[in-house]
Write a protein that holds these residues in place. Structure first.
Motif, PDB file in Angstrom:
ATOM      1  N   LEU A  83       1.000  -0.985   0.189  1.00  0.00           N
ATOM      2  CA  LEU A  83       0.006   0.164  -0.012  1.00  0.00           C
ATOM      3  C   LEU A  83       0.953   1.132  -0.138  1.00  0.00           C
ATOM      4  O   LEU A  83       1.774   1.420   0.925  1.00  0.00           O
ATOM      5  CB  LEU A  83      -0.852   0.073   1.430  1.00  0.00           C
ATOM      6  CG  LEU A  83      -1.902   1.348   1.568  1.00  0.00           C
ATOM      7  CD1 LEU A  83      -2.846   1.280   0.374  1.00  0.00           C
ATOM      8  CD2 LEU A  83      -2.484   1.154   2.818  1.00  0.00           C
ATOM      9  N   SER A  84       0.512   2.243  -0.980  1.00  0.00           N
ATOM     10  CA  SER A  84       1.260   3.647  -0.892  1.00  0.00           C
ATOM     11  C   SER A  84       0.637   4.490   0.088  1.00  0.00           C
ATOM     12  O   SER A  84      -0.564   4.456   0.020  1.00  0.00           O
ATOM     13  CB  SER A  84       1.356   4.105  -2.208  1.00  0.00           C
ATOM     14  OG  SER A  84       1.829   3.134  -3.231  1.00  0.00           O
ATOM     15  N   ILE A  85       1.716   5.002   0.871  1.00  0.00           N
ATOM     16  CA  ILE A  85       1.265   5.761   2.165  1.00  0.00           C
ATOM     17  C   ILE A  85       1.759   7.262   1.886  1.00  0.00           C
ATOM     18  O   ILE A  85       3.063   7.329   1.859  1.00  0.00           O
ATOM     19  CB  ILE A  85       1.489   5.092   3.529  1.00  0.00           C
ATOM     20  CG1 ILE A  85       1.073   3.929   3.399  1.00  0.00           C
ATOM     21  CG2 ILE A  85       1.216   6.000   4.526  1.00  0.00           C
ATOM     22  CD1 ILE A  85       1.045   2.847   4.629  1.00  0.00           C
ATOM     23  N   ARG A  86       1.323   8.149   2.155  1.00  0.00           N
ATOM     24  CA  ARG A  86       1.517   9.464   1.982  1.00  0.00           C
ATOM     25  C   ARG A  86       2.136   9.988   3.441  1.00  0.00           C
ATOM     26  O   ARG A  86       1.517   9.722   4.190  1.00  0.00           O
ATOM     27  CB  ARG A  86       0.673  10.747   1.582  1.00  0.00           C
ATOM     28  CG  ARG A  86       0.142  10.639   0.301  1.00  0.00           C
ATOM     29  CD  ARG A  86      -0.895  11.554  -0.471  1.00  0.00           C
ATOM     30  NE  ARG A  86      -1.961  11.791   0.547  1.00  0.00           N
ATOM     31  CZ  ARG A  86      -2.481  12.874   1.205  1.00  0.00           C
ATOM     32  NH1 ARG A  86      -1.415  13.842   1.380  1.00  0.00           N
ATOM     33  NH2 ARG A  86      -3.588  12.755   1.997  1.00  0.00           N
ATOM     34  N   LEU A  87       3.378  10.605   3.393  1.00  0.00           N
ATOM     35  CA  LEU A  87       3.800  11.282   4.450  1.00  0.00           C
ATOM     36  C   LEU A  87       4.193  12.963   4.209  1.00  0.00           C
ATOM     37  O   LEU A  87       5.160  13.056   3.401  1.00  0.00           O
ATOM     38  CB  LEU A  87       5.027  10.599   5.231  1.00  0.00           C
ATOM     39  CG  LEU A  87       5.551  11.286   6.163  1.00  0.00           C
ATOM     40  CD1 LEU A  87       4.695  11.733   7.436  1.00  0.00           C
ATOM     41  CD2 LEU A  87       6.854  10.386   6.665  1.00  0.00           C
ATOM     42  N   THR A  88       3.333  13.667   4.538  1.00  0.00           N
ATOM     43  CA  THR A  88       3.483  15.191   3.904  1.00  0.00           C
ATOM     44  C   THR A  88       4.524  15.770   5.003  1.00  0.00           C
ATOM     45  O   THR A  88       4.798  15.449   6.134  1.00  0.00           O
ATOM     46  CB  THR A  88       2.099  15.991   4.256  1.00  0.00           C
ATOM     47  OG1 THR A  88       1.877  16.059   5.493  1.00  0.00           O
ATOM     48  CG2 THR A  88       1.055  15.294   3.233  1.00  0.00           C
ATOM     49  N   LYS A  89       5.073  16.581   4.461  1.00  0.00           N
ATOM     50  CA  LYS A  89       5.953  17.632   5.387  1.00  0.00           C
ATOM     51  C   LYS A  89       5.270  18.240   6.495  1.00  0.00           C
ATOM     52  O   LYS A  89       5.940  18.249   7.413  1.00  0.00           O
ATOM     53  CB  LYS A  89       6.358  18.887   4.450  1.00  0.00           C
ATOM     54  CG  LYS A  89       7.739  19.647   5.295  1.00  0.00           C
ATOM     55  CD  LYS A  89       8.075  20.840   4.409  1.00  0.00           C
ATOM     56  CE  LYS A  89       9.037  21.727   4.982  1.00  0.00           C
ATOM     57  NZ  LYS A  89       8.756  22.010   6.639  1.00  0.00           N
ATOM     58  N   GLU A  90       3.909  18.414   6.386  1.00  0.00           N
ATOM     59  CA  GLU A  90       3.333  18.797   7.607  1.00  0.00           C
ATOM     60  C   GLU A  90       3.160  17.954   8.790  1.00  0.00           C
ATOM     61  O   GLU A  90       3.477  18.382   9.930  1.00  0.00           O
ATOM     62  CB  GLU A  90       1.893  19.366   7.061  1.00  0.00           C
ATOM     63  CG  GLU A  90       1.057  20.316   8.168  1.00  0.00           C
ATOM     64  CD  GLU A  90       0.232  19.181   9.248  1.00  0.00           C
ATOM     65  OE1 GLU A  90       0.093  19.711  10.248  1.00  0.00           O
ATOM     66  OE2 GLU A  90       0.049  18.116   8.590  1.00  0.00           O
ATOM     67  N   ARG A  91       2.871  16.767   8.180  1.00  0.00           N
ATOM     68  CA  ARG A  91       2.857  15.548   9.438  1.00  0.00           C
ATOM     69  C   ARG A  91       4.226  15.547   9.873  1.00  0.00           C
ATOM     70  O   ARG A  91       4.295  15.065  11.067  1.00  0.00           O
ATOM     71  CB  ARG A  91       2.234  14.546   8.529  1.00  0.00           C
ATOM     72  CG  ARG A  91       0.683  14.497   8.217  1.00  0.00           C
ATOM     73  CD  ARG A  91      -0.342  14.514   9.440  1.00  0.00           C
ATOM     74  NE  ARG A  91      -0.208  15.762  10.218  1.00  0.00           N
ATOM     75  CZ  ARG A  91      -0.756  16.082  11.483  1.00  0.00           C
ATOM     76  NH1 ARG A  91      -0.972  14.847  12.098  1.00  0.00           N
ATOM     77  NH2 ARG A  91      -0.608  17.151  12.003  1.00  0.00           N
TER      78      ARG A  91
ATOM     79  N   CYS B  72      -6.727   5.140   6.386  1.00  0.00           N
ATOM     80  CA  CYS B  72      -6.895   4.422   4.950  1.00  0.00           C
ATOM     81  C   CYS B  72      -8.396   4.894   4.485  1.00  0.00           C
ATOM     82  O   CYS B  72      -9.195   4.518   5.462  1.00  0.00           O
ATOM     83  CB  CYS B  72      -6.624   2.964   5.059  1.00  0.00           C
ATOM     84  SG  CYS B  72      -4.972   2.589   5.671  1.00  0.00           S
ATOM     85  N   THR B  73      -8.383   5.387   3.340  1.00  0.00           N
ATOM     86  CA  THR B  73      -9.970   5.628   2.774  1.00  0.00           C
ATOM     87  C   THR B  73      -9.683   4.643   1.449  1.00  0.00           C
ATOM     88  O   THR B  73      -8.528   4.183   1.086  1.00  0.00           O
ATOM     89  CB  THR B  73     -10.006   6.963   2.389  1.00  0.00           C
ATOM     90  OG1 THR B  73      -9.118   7.478   1.513  1.00  0.00           O
ATOM     91  CG2 THR B  73      -9.811   8.062   3.705  1.00  0.00           C
ATOM     92  N   GLU B  74     -10.863   4.752   0.865  1.00  0.00           N
ATOM     93  CA  GLU B  74     -10.694   4.038  -0.386  1.00  0.00           C
ATOM     94  C   GLU B  74      -9.900   4.453  -1.648  1.00  0.00           C
ATOM     95  O   GLU B  74      -9.327   3.612  -2.201  1.00  0.00           O
ATOM     96  CB  GLU B  74     -11.948   4.099  -1.186  1.00  0.00           C
ATOM     97  CG  GLU B  74     -13.245   3.188  -0.265  1.00  0.00           C
ATOM     98  CD  GLU B  74     -14.416   3.336  -0.927  1.00  0.00           C
ATOM     99  OE1 GLU B  74     -14.605   3.517  -2.278  1.00  0.00           O
ATOM    100  OE2 GLU B  74     -15.509   3.065  -0.308  1.00  0.00           O
ATOM    101  N   SER B  75      -9.483   5.828  -1.566  1.00  0.00           N
ATOM    102  CA  SER B  75      -8.507   6.293  -2.498  1.00  0.00           C
ATOM    103  C   SER B  75      -7.117   6.504  -1.926  1.00  0.00           C
ATOM    104  O   SER B  75      -6.347   7.489  -2.743  1.00  0.00           O
ATOM    105  CB  SER B  75      -9.329   7.483  -3.259  1.00  0.00           C
ATOM    106  OG  SER B  75      -9.731   8.381  -2.322  1.00  0.00           O
ATOM    107  N   ASP B  76      -7.108   6.654  -0.836  1.00  0.00           N
ATOM    108  CA  ASP B  76      -5.731   7.410  -0.250  1.00  0.00           C
ATOM    109  C   ASP B  76      -5.309   6.603   1.145  1.00  0.00           C
ATOM    110  O   ASP B  76      -6.240   6.236   1.756  1.00  0.00           O
ATOM    111  CB  ASP B  76      -6.177   9.000   0.100  1.00  0.00           C
ATOM    112  CG  ASP B  76      -5.074   9.817   0.510  1.00  0.00           C
ATOM    113  OD1 ASP B  76      -3.826   9.108  -0.104  1.00  0.00           O
ATOM    114  OD2 ASP B  76      -5.190  10.823   0.844  1.00  0.00           O
TER     115      ASP B  76
END
Length: 104
Positions: free
Chosen positions: A10-18, A77-81
């Motif tokens: 699963l691709s998981i985003r880690l933003t600079k803000e987080r 985790c959502t359906e699209s993100d």
């Protein structure tokens, strides 16, 4: 923004803000690679008991600046993100439905 991959691909985003939020805690500074490793090679993944769309990934690290602790990475985790909400050090994994390792 960084895209990390978990133990199931699963691709998981880690933003600079987080990451800025996470690294406000002194014990978390310098643990960027550990966050990535925890997602990729967790010892256990637990479903949040308060939000079924949230996963808690745990990996034990013997040597942190506060001693041996589990790193917990919290992912929504959502359906699209999928994205990191937070990460922290803790003494133990929370109880709940175990999502990883999969039971056969």
């Amino acid at each position: 923004m960084t895209i990390l991959v978990d133990c199931e691909g699963l691709s998981i985003r880690l933003t600079k803000e987080r990451w800025d939020h996470i690294s406000e805690h002194p014990e978390m500074k310098g643990l960027e690679e550990a966050v990535e490793e925890t997602l990729r090679f967790p010892e256990i993944v637990v479903e949040s008991s308060s939000d079924f769309s949230t996963k808690l990934y745990y990996h034990f690290y013997q040597s942190t600046i506060v001693g041996g602790k589990y790193l917990c990475v919290v992912v929504k985790c959502t359906e699209s993100d999928a994205f990191v909400i937070t990460a922290y050090l803790t003494d133990r994994a929370k109880r709940g439905k175990i999502l990883w390792p999969k039971k056969s």
